[in-house]
Design a protein around this motif. Structure first.
Motif, PDB file in Angstrom:
ATOM      1  N   ARG A 179       1.094  -1.748  -0.155  1.00 22.82           N
ATOM      2  CA  ARG A 179       0.136   0.366  -0.414  1.00 22.82           C
ATOM      3  C   ARG A 179       1.015   1.313  -0.171  1.00 22.82           C
ATOM      4  O   ARG A 179       1.752   1.221   0.978  1.00 22.82           O
ATOM      5  CB  ARG A 179      -0.646  -0.074   1.220  1.00 22.82           C
ATOM      6  CG  ARG A 179      -2.124   0.717   1.468  1.00 22.82           C
ATOM      7  CD  ARG A 179      -3.157   0.584   0.395  1.00 22.82           C
ATOM      8  NE  ARG A 179      -4.612   1.907   0.637  1.00 22.82           N
ATOM      9  CZ  ARG A 179      -5.219   1.051   2.083  1.00 22.82           C
ATOM     10  NH1 ARG A 179      -5.449   0.096   2.769  1.00 22.82           N
ATOM     11  NH2 ARG A 179      -6.332   2.264   1.635  1.00 22.82           N
ATOM     12  N   ILE A 180       1.023   2.312  -1.384  1.00 23.64           N
ATOM     13  CA  ILE A 180       1.907   3.467  -1.431  1.00 23.64           C
ATOM     14  C   ILE A 180       1.268   4.736  -0.802  1.00 23.64           C
ATOM     15  O   ILE A 180       1.203   5.788  -1.128  1.00 23.64           O
ATOM     16  CB  ILE A 180       2.217   3.474  -2.762  1.00 23.64           C
ATOM     17  CG1 ILE A 180       1.460   3.422  -3.616  1.00 23.64           C
ATOM     18  CG2 ILE A 180       2.871   1.721  -3.074  1.00 23.64           C
ATOM     19  CD1 ILE A 180       2.293   3.139  -4.814  1.00 23.64           C
ATOM     20  N   HIS A 181      -0.335   4.134  -0.928  1.00 25.68           N
ATOM     21  CA  HIS A 181      -2.136   5.890  -0.954  1.00 25.68           C
ATOM     22  C   HIS A 181      -2.712   4.957  -0.277  1.00 25.68           C
ATOM     23  O   HIS A 181      -3.152   3.772  -0.837  1.00 25.68           O
ATOM     24  CB  HIS A 181      -1.499   5.917  -1.787  1.00 25.68           C
ATOM     25  CG  HIS A 181      -2.640   7.272  -2.295  1.00 25.68           C
ATOM     26  ND1 HIS A 181      -3.500   6.616  -2.099  1.00 25.68           N
ATOM     27  CD2 HIS A 181      -2.213   8.940  -2.827  1.00 25.68           C
ATOM     28  CE1 HIS A 181      -3.748   8.529  -2.719  1.00 25.68           C
ATOM     29  NE2 HIS A 181      -3.283   9.449  -2.343  1.00 25.68           N
ATOM     30  N   GLY A 210       1.331   8.495  -1.216  1.00 22.55           N
ATOM     31  CA  GLY A 210       0.911   9.752   0.172  1.00 22.55           C
ATOM     32  C   GLY A 210       1.423   9.499   0.628  1.00 22.55           C
ATOM     33  O   GLY A 210       2.368   9.032   1.683  1.00 22.55           O
ATOM     34  N   LYS A 211       1.533  10.803   1.556  1.00 18.39           N
ATOM     35  CA  LYS A 211       2.278  11.641   2.555  1.00 18.39           C
ATOM     36  C   LYS A 211       1.920  10.325   3.731  1.00 18.39           C
ATOM     37  O   LYS A 211       2.951   9.815   4.570  1.00 18.39           O
ATOM     38  CB  LYS A 211       2.083  12.181   3.119  1.00 18.39           C
ATOM     39  CG  LYS A 211       2.017  13.684   1.933  1.00 18.39           C
ATOM     40  CD  LYS A 211       2.058  15.127   2.739  1.00 18.39           C
ATOM     41  CE  LYS A 211       2.472  16.104   1.880  1.00 18.39           C
ATOM     42  NZ  LYS A 211       2.020  17.330   1.678  1.00 18.39           N
ATOM     43  N   SER A 212       1.331   9.912   4.309  1.00 19.97           N
ATOM     44  CA  SER A 212       1.077   8.915   5.699  1.00 19.97           C
ATOM     45  C   SER A 212       2.117   7.398   5.354  1.00 19.97           C
ATOM     46  O   SER A 212       1.668   6.949   6.442  1.00 19.97           O
ATOM     47  CB  SER A 212      -0.524   8.681   5.896  1.00 19.97           C
ATOM     48  OG  SER A 212      -1.033   8.379   4.849  1.00 19.97           O
ATOM     49  N   PHE A 213       1.999   7.515   3.864  1.00 21.77           N
ATOM     50  CA  PHE A 213       2.535   5.816   3.984  1.00 21.77           C
ATOM     51  C   PHE A 213       4.135   6.271   2.885  1.00 21.77           C
ATOM     52  O   PHE A 213       4.592   4.807   3.155  1.00 21.77           O
ATOM     53  CB  PHE A 213       1.422   5.211   1.942  1.00 21.77           C
ATOM     54  CG  PHE A 213       0.640   4.959   2.762  1.00 21.77           C
ATOM     55  CD1 PHE A 213      -0.265   3.690   3.542  1.00 21.77           C
ATOM     56  CD2 PHE A 213      -0.723   6.092   2.640  1.00 21.77           C
ATOM     57  CE1 PHE A 213      -1.491   3.289   3.666  1.00 21.77           C
ATOM     58  CE2 PHE A 213      -2.110   5.617   2.813  1.00 21.77           C
ATOM     59  CZ  PHE A 213      -2.424   3.946   3.003  1.00 21.77           C
ATOM     60  N   SER A 214       4.386   7.776   3.297  1.00 19.36           N
ATOM     61  CA  SER A 214       6.100   7.694   2.307  1.00 19.36           C
ATOM     62  C   SER A 214       6.935   6.592   2.956  1.00 19.36           C
ATOM     63  O   SER A 214       7.718   5.906   2.706  1.00 19.36           O
ATOM     64  CB  SER A 214       5.772   9.610   2.456  1.00 19.36           C
ATOM     65  OG  SER A 214       7.598   9.425   2.185  1.00 19.36           O
ATOM     66  N   ASP A 215       7.594   6.990   4.483  1.00 18.03           N
ATOM     67  CA  ASP A 215       8.402   6.131   5.053  1.00 18.03           C
ATOM     68  C   ASP A 215       8.533   5.015   5.384  1.00 18.03           C
ATOM     69  O   ASP A 215       9.443   3.772   4.847  1.00 18.03           O
ATOM     70  CB  ASP A 215       8.247   6.561   6.119  1.00 18.03           C
ATOM     71  CG  ASP A 215       8.872   7.800   6.629  1.00 18.03           C
ATOM     72  OD1 ASP A 215       9.284   8.693   5.638  1.00 18.03           O
ATOM     73  OD2 ASP A 215       8.687   8.364   7.522  1.00 18.03           O
ATOM     74  N   THR A 216       6.929   4.363   5.343  1.00 19.44           N
ATOM     75  CA  THR A 216       7.014   2.285   5.355  1.00 19.44           C
ATOM     76  C   THR A 216       6.991   2.216   3.944  1.00 19.44           C
ATOM     77  O   THR A 216       7.781   1.276   3.522  1.00 19.44           O
ATOM     78  CB  THR A 216       6.164   2.383   6.243  1.00 19.44           C
ATOM     79  OG1 THR A 216       6.079   2.778   7.332  1.00 19.44           O
ATOM     80  CG2 THR A 216       5.708   0.532   5.552  1.00 19.44           C
ATOM     81  N   ALA A 217       5.962   3.049   2.805  1.00 19.97           N
ATOM     82  CA  ALA A 217       6.491   2.362   1.395  1.00 19.97           C
ATOM     83  C   ALA A 217       7.919   2.617   0.974  1.00 19.97           C
ATOM     84  O   ALA A 217       8.437   1.455   0.666  1.00 19.97           O
ATOM     85  CB  ALA A 217       5.617   2.981   0.618  1.00 19.97           C
ATOM     86  N   LYS A 218       8.765   3.647   1.643  1.00 24.11           N
ATOM     87  CA  LYS A 218       9.664   3.793   0.318  1.00 24.11           C
ATOM     88  C   LYS A 218      10.961   2.717   1.187  1.00 24.11           C
ATOM     89  O   LYS A 218      11.784   2.694   0.462  1.00 24.11           O
ATOM     90  CB  LYS A 218      10.134   4.802   0.801  1.00 24.11           C
ATOM     91  CG  LYS A 218       9.790   5.875  -0.197  1.00 24.11           C
ATOM     92  CD  LYS A 218      10.069   7.330   0.427  1.00 24.11           C
ATOM     93  CE  LYS A 218       9.413   9.143  -0.625  1.00 24.11           C
ATOM     94  NZ  LYS A 218       9.919   9.882   0.504  1.00 24.11           N
ATOM     95  N   LYS A 219      10.739   2.844   2.530  1.00 19.08           N
ATOM     96  CA  LYS A 219      11.852   1.640   2.996  1.00 19.08           C
ATOM     97  C   LYS A 219      11.829  -0.349   3.100  1.00 19.08           C
ATOM     98  O   LYS A 219      12.382  -0.291   2.077  1.00 19.08           O
ATOM     99  CB  LYS A 219      11.854   1.400   5.217  1.00 19.08           C
ATOM    100  CG  LYS A 219      11.822   2.994   4.921  1.00 19.08           C
ATOM    101  CD  LYS A 219      11.756   2.787   6.653  1.00 19.08           C
ATOM    102  CE  LYS A 219      12.093   4.132   7.216  1.00 19.08           C
ATOM    103  NZ  LYS A 219      11.538   3.817   9.534  1.00 19.08           N
ATOM    104  N   ASN A 220       9.836  -0.182   2.347  1.00 21.13           N
ATOM    105  CA  ASN A 220       9.816  -1.608   1.631  1.00 21.13           C
ATOM    106  C   ASN A 220       9.919  -2.015   0.608  1.00 21.13           C
ATOM    107  O   ASN A 220      10.132  -2.278  -0.100  1.00 21.13           O
ATOM    108  CB  ASN A 220       8.526  -2.271   2.059  1.00 21.13           C
ATOM    109  CG  ASN A 220       8.299  -2.454   3.097  1.00 21.13           C
ATOM    110  OD1 ASN A 220       8.585  -3.498   3.954  1.00 21.13           O
ATOM    111  ND2 ASN A 220       7.384  -1.196   3.944  1.00 21.13           N
ATOM    112  N   ILE A 221       9.686  -0.224  -0.487  1.00 19.95           N
ATOM    113  CA  ILE A 221      10.208  -0.405  -1.729  1.00 19.95           C
ATOM    114  C   ILE A 221      11.704  -0.602  -1.643  1.00 19.95           C
ATOM    115  O   ILE A 221      12.287  -1.564  -2.766  1.00 19.95           O
ATOM    116  CB  ILE A 221       9.916   0.748  -2.495  1.00 19.95           C
ATOM    117  CG1 ILE A 221       7.986   0.260  -2.814  1.00 19.95           C
ATOM    118  CG2 ILE A 221       9.955   0.973  -3.947  1.00 19.95           C
ATOM    119  CD1 ILE A 221       7.890   2.180  -2.698  1.00 19.95           C
ATOM    120  N   LEU A 222      12.495   0.312  -1.051  1.00 23.20           N
ATOM    121  CA  LEU A 222      14.124  -0.018  -1.400  1.00 23.20           C
ATOM    122  C   LEU A 222      14.509  -1.519  -1.118  1.00 23.20           C
ATOM    123  O   LEU A 222      15.752  -1.871  -1.705  1.00 23.20           O
ATOM    124  CB  LEU A 222      14.758   1.254  -0.866  1.00 23.20           C
ATOM    125  CG  LEU A 222      15.098   1.892  -1.310  1.00 23.20           C
ATOM    126  CD1 LEU A 222      14.948   3.331  -0.255  1.00 23.20           C
ATOM    127  CD2 LEU A 222      15.080   2.201  -2.006  1.00 23.20           C
TER     128      LEU A 222
END
Length: 227
Positions: A179-181, A210-222
């Motif tokens: 979930r990214i947004h 989405g701003k509220s998903f940003s930090d977690t999403a980026k970590k998981n994507i990387l």
């Protein structure tokens, strides 16, 4: 899995084949000592362990040839030159293995490849207004929330099903969907470029993070991109 190993060093070919046979004795293995020989063979492996630095046609050129044919083979680059790893990112390898740590790293990567292969062969079954659809997970690009419906964006078109994003997110919790947004659940397999506020999929679609998903999403994507 059908596994192909391509490396110009006979010693490395034998070492890799030995590790594969030890971990996955039932998998088929084909060995090639040059990239051109592999391409000429028209082999269609599930997993290709590919030396980056080979005489003649190097590993990145082989990966480029496969990309032009739209092959969905998992590519794992094997290299003795760590500095070449960054140049190879554009070919979207599944993972990297360093020759000096072959025994330690290859076993872990093979396990990840096996899980990815099993995931690619999993299906998502759902009901539209007129039919039951059975899709390979790897064909799904992302889910988009649309009021009481979800639009399922695939390589070949868009389907609609009545469901909630949370229900599908829970159902695919053990697969590579993220979930990214509030309105988007994406298949990590299809991310090509990650930016600060958006990402680009391999079909060139751009989706917001989405701003509220940003930090977690980026970590998981990387984490996914590096594995």
């Amino acid at each position: 899995m059908k596994i192909t190993v391509c490396d110009d060093e006979q010693k490395i070919l034998e070492e890799i084949a030995g590790i594969i046979r030890k971990n996955y004795p039932k998998d088929s293995i084909n060995l090639f000592s040059s990239g051109q020989d592999f391409l000429n063979s028209e082999e269609t492996p599930d997993l290709l362990l590919l030396d980056i630095d080979m005489p003649g046609m190097n590993g990145m050129e082989v990966a480029a040839a496969l990309a032009s044919k739209k092959d969905s083979v998992l590519i794992v680059f094997v290299t003795a030159h760590d500095e070449l790893v960054y140049d190879s990112f554009k070919y979207h390898p599944f993972a990297f293995v360093r020759k000096k740590f072959l025994e330690e790293e290859l076993s872990a990567v093979l396990s990840d490849c096996q899980k990815e292969f099993e995931s690619r062969n999993r299906h998502f079954v759902f009901q539209t207004s007129s039919q039951t659809v059975n899709l390979p997970l790897s064909d799904i690009l992302y889910f988009e929330g649309q009021a009481n419906y979800l639009a399922i964006h695939t390589k070949d078109g868009i389907y609609k099903m009545r469901s909630t994003m949370l229900a599908v997110e829970d159902k695919l919790a053990n697969d590579d969907f993220l979930r990214i947004h509030k309105g988007f659940l994406i298949n990590l397999e299809h991310i090509r470029i990650l930016k600060s506020e958006e990402l680009i999929l391999d079909n060139d679609e751009i989706l917001p993070i989405g701003k509220s998903f940003s930090d977690t999403a980026k970590k998981n994507i990387l984490r996914y991109m590096r594995r």
